[in-house]
Every structure is written in C-alpha cells, then in structure tokens.
Design an enzyme around this catalytic site. Structure first.
Site, short mmCIF file in Angstrom:
data_model
loop_
_atom_site.label_atom_id
_atom_site.label_comp_id
_atom_site.label_asym_id
_atom_site.label_seq_id
_atom_site.Cartn_x
_atom_site.Cartn_y
_atom_site.Cartn_z
N GLU A 289 0.83 -1.21 0.00
CA GLU A 289 0.00 0.00 0.00
C GLU A 289 0.86 1.26 0.00
OE1 GLU A 289 -4.32 -0.72 1.83
OE2 GLU A 289 -3.11 0.51 3.15
N HIS A 310 7.10 -26.94 -1.39
CA HIS A 310 6.38 -28.00 -2.11
C HIS A 310 5.25 -27.42 -2.95
CE1 HIS A 310 8.45 -31.24 0.17
NE2 HIS A 310 8.65 -30.21 0.98
N LYS A 424 -14.16 0.52 -3.67
CA LYS A 424 -15.25 0.97 -2.78
C LYS A 424 -16.30 1.73 -3.58
CE LYS A 424 -12.30 1.61 1.26
NZ LYS A 424 -11.66 2.58 2.12
O1 PA5 Z 1 -3.40 1.49 5.90
C1 PA5 Z 1 -4.54 1.90 5.83
O2 PA5 Z 1 -4.82 3.10 6.01
C2 PA5 Z 1 -5.69 0.96 5.55
O3 PA5 Z 1 -5.29 -0.33 5.34
C3 PA5 Z 1 -6.67 0.97 6.71
O4 PA5 Z 1 -6.02 0.52 7.85
C4 PA5 Z 1 -7.89 0.10 6.42
O5 PA5 Z 1 -8.48 0.48 5.22
C5 PA5 Z 1 -8.90 0.20 7.55
O6 PA5 Z 1 -9.30 1.52 7.73
P1 PA5 Z 1 -10.07 1.97 9.03
O7 PA5 Z 1 -9.19 1.76 10.19
O8 PA5 Z 1 -10.36 3.44 8.80
O9 PA5 Z 1 -11.33 1.15 9.12
#
Ligand code: PA5
Length: 447
Positions: A289, A310, A424
């Site tokens: 990310e 494996h 989303k």
């Molecule tokens: O790194 C990030 O920002 C995301 O992976 C969030 O942690 C994830 O989308 C969850 O978001 P939230 O804590 O607002 O529910």
C-alpha cells in the site's frame, strides 16, 4: 542481548557492494526527511517517534482496561481490516502457542477476528461458534466508516446487547478510533464504551504501536511493555544520525531499491516458522500500500517454508528471474524436540538421530538459500534472535522505518492509498448507496 541483523552477502553476486553504496546518500536523505517532515505525506509521520513517546501511564491504562475486558469474556472478537487488523493478528499468532485454543485450562481469552471480509459463511460460522462462550469485542476503525468492520460490528454488537443488556454490553465493547471524527467515535461516546484514540498523524498500516496494536495485545495477555521496548530500541537504532552501515532501515531500503532498479520487481518475504505467516501478511500491506502507486513499486509476496517449497518452490527456483527473497531467519526456537534413534531404522531417519528439529530446519533454510541463489534469486537475510514480543516490536518498527525510507527513495508518497478507493466506489455504486447515484448509472453501463 542479541540484536536483529541484516546479511547482504548473498546478494553480492547479483549486485556489488559499491552499487548498494551508491544508494547510501539517498537512503540517508530519505531517513532525514522522515524526521524533518519535508517529504510527501508529511502529515502522516506521527509513527516515526511514536515508540519513544509512549508513556508508562498509557501502557498502564491499556493494561487496566484490557484486564477488565478479559475478566468478562472467554472470547474476544477483534473487529477491523487492513492496518486495523493485520498487525494485531500477526503478533498474536507469532507469540501464542499454535494450539492454545485446545488448552482447556487456559486463563487468557481466545482472540478471534471479524470484519476483515464480507463472507456470509465466515460471520455465520463465527456467530454459531461463540454461542456457548462469554464474549466481548474490540472494534477498531480509524475512519469509523469502513464497510467490512462496520457490518461485522453491527452484528456482534446486537449479539452482545441481546445477551447481556445495554449496560453490561457497554463494558464488553471497546472502541479504537479517530479522536474526534467518524460514526464509530459518535456511537462510542453515545453508548459509553471505553475508547482509545488513533492519532490523526498515524495512518492505518503504521498504527501497530498505537492502541490499535497495543490494546488487543494486552487483551490477549501479551507483554505490551516488551513489545514497545523493542520498538523504542529500534527507533533509536534506525535514527537519522545512525550511520548507514549500522542502520538496518537504511541498509534494507537501499538494498531493495537497488534490486528494483536492476529488474528484481518482486520481493518474497520468506520464513521457516509458520507462526510468522501473518507478519508477512502485515508486511505485504505495509509495502504494497505504501509503494504500489504511480505505476511503480516492488510487488510484495510471501511464503512459509518448508511448506511452500512444495508449492512455490519450483517457480522460485526456475521461473522468471525477477524475484528476490528476504528471509526472516529465526535464531532460537522456544521449545526443544529431539529426533530419537530407533532400533529398526525402517524409515531411514536414524541419520538425524540426536538432532533437534531446529537443526533440520536450519539446514533446510541454508540448503534452500544456496539453491535459490544458485538459481538466480538474490537473498537478503534478516536474523531475528527469537520470536517474542521484544524482537517483534523491533522488527516491525524496522520494517516501518525502512518502508518510509524506501518509498521516498522510489519517489512516491508512502503514506496515502488513493487506489483503495476504486473498489469501494464501484461496490457502493452497485449497492446503490445514497450519494453514489451517478456512479450507479455509470457502472451499470459496464455490466
Ligand atoms: O493502511 C490503511 O490506512 C488501511 O489499510 C486501513 O487501515 C484500512 O483500510 C482500515 O481503515 P479503518 O481503520 O479506517 O477502518
């Protein structure tokens, strides 16, 4: 005490020391940018000095509220997704006994997870499985609006309220969320839940040293002080004044950027301890990310050996040569199992008699490393002395720090995730969420 170490000797046939050294200046500059807050996404750098800023009082409060929650429930359901879930699961799995759920005399609650998917079977099976146990929940969402955990929370909150009534339910639900904004914060205030704040300047995947990670660890009966101490020590050891040669974060960031520039576009995080599987899942989110944007970034993958030798072993040995491996090599197991000699050597294993399983595992690791290097896969080794809270805190902080440095070296903003919004928007358009009317019209044309 031993330290975590990084060994680059098995990338030297692919990339020379002087090539890696040529990244030294940019790695050090990137590390300084994290501290000076002069890089992209600098409003999300609260994690950099987080470990050294955690006070004893904060840890005491976390332990106190966690003890209260633990005293009420045999099962604690941790609800969250992405950064609000992966790190917690990673540490609990790494430190816990693999089979503690079978221990009838266990004193700590069992931690299970929800809200990390929208599977009807998963939540339905979870609700049936917890029927005969006392339950509590920890709801973690920084935004407070993420669909997956919000749906799970609606279901689990209703179950807790119907079992225990509203007043007791408010003692069995802890919320970890933004300090001011979001529906979860408003709901938690209204219902009187104990609430812990995720600082504004710490993004989800960098939040393991906030209550997001610390509170569930305390609720699982793990040693939060030790976890934080490991991170504190690593924060100091990876500081901007620590010379490149001694700084694990700059070395790792420089090595992987050097690899990437040479065409090694996939990094496989490997370990020979199945307990570290979710450390790799957490690492994949952290790096994927943070770096996968603007058409750039190493693709982070993971394997657990020897199981995956494996399955994925063939590809790693002989497939397209765009891979490099980073192995978390654990020094000492926490238990001892020795292979016995038997009179009739029917299985032919007497050559191993007297050896510990870890001796065999170490030779599997060494043999695999040599084979993969011979097959064209550069290998970085990160030596973790043992698996415990202290070393995991240190390792996770090191990975965070290196990720920030690596992202800046790549030229991206490591602290945003604009690409996550695409799915989303489509999902909401298809579900006809209010506010998405135009998107609904557009997406229907593609069906
Ligand atoms: O790194 C990030 O920002 C995301 O992976 C969030 O942690 C994830 O989308 C969850 O978001 P939230 O804590 O607002 O529910």
């Amino acid at each position: 005490m031993k330290n975590i170490q990084i060994d680059l000797s098995r990338i030297s046939t692919f990339i020379s020391a002087s090539e890696i050294d040529s990244y030294k200046a940019s790695a050090e500059a990137a590390n300084k940018m994290l501290v000076d807050k002069t890089g992209k996404g600098s409003e999300f750098l609260g994690w950099v000095n987080l470990p050294t800023s955690i006070s004893t009082e904060e840890i005491d409060t976390i332990n106190r509220v966690a003890n209260d929650l633990k005293s009420r429930a045999e099962i604690i359901i941790c609800i969250g997704i992405g950064g609000s879930y992966l790190g917690t699961k990673a540490i609990i799995e790494a430190v816990s006994n693999n089979f503690s759920f079978l221990n009838k005399n266990r004193t700590e609650p069992t931690i299970i997870f929800a809200g990390q998917n929208i599977s009807e079977d998963y939540i339905s099976e979870l609700m049936s499985a917890i029927k005969d146990y006392s339950i509590a929940t920890i709801m973690t969402s920084k935004s407070g609006t993420t669909t997956e955990p919000a749906i799970a929370f609606r279901i689990i909150k209703a179950e807790i309220e119907s079992r225990y009534g509203k007043e007791e339910a408010s003692k069995r639900i802890v919320a970890i969320t933004d300090g001011a904004r979001g529906t979860l914060k408003a709901l938690a205030d209204q219902e009187g839940y104990s609430t812990f704040v995720i600082p504004d300047n710490v993004g989800g995947r960098f939040s393991i040293f906030t209550p997001v990670g610390l509170f569930p660890l305390a609720a699982a009966g793990l040693n939060v002080e030790s976890f934080v101490q490991g991170a504190k020590d690593m924060e100091v050891a990876t500081g901007e004044d620590v010379p490149f040669e001694k700084n694990l974060a700059t070395i790792y960031a420089a090595a992987r950027n050097a690899m990437y520039k040479k065409g090694y576009k996939i990094e496989i995080l490997a370990s020979y301890e199945p307990k570290l599987q979710y450390i790799a899942e957490w690492w994949k989110q952290l790096y994927g990310e943070s770096e996968g944007k603007d058409g750039l970034g190493i693709f982070p993958a993971s394997v657990v050996f020897t199981a995956d030798l494996h399955s994925m072993g063939q590809y790693i040995q002989e497939g397209e040569r765009t891979l490099f491996e980073t192995v978390i090599s654990v020094g000492q197991p926490n238990s001892t199992v020795t292979i016995e000699k038997i009179a009739e050597d029917l299985d032919g294993l007497n050559f191993l008699a007297g050896k510990r399983l870890s001796d065999v595992n170490k030779m599997a690791e060494l043999g695999t490393t040599i084979a993969h290097v011979d097959g064209g896969v550069p290998n970085i080794k990160i030596a973790l002395p043992e698996i415990n809270e202290y070393y995991l805190g240190a390792l996770m902080y090191m990975f965070e720090r290196a990720c920030g440095i690596s992202g800046y070296m790549l030229g991206v903003n490591p602290f945003d995730q604009p690409g996550v919004e695409a799915y989303k928007k489509n999902m909401f358009a298809l579900l006809e969420k209010p506010g998405y009317e135009n998107d609904t019209i557009e997406i229907r044309k593609k069906l």
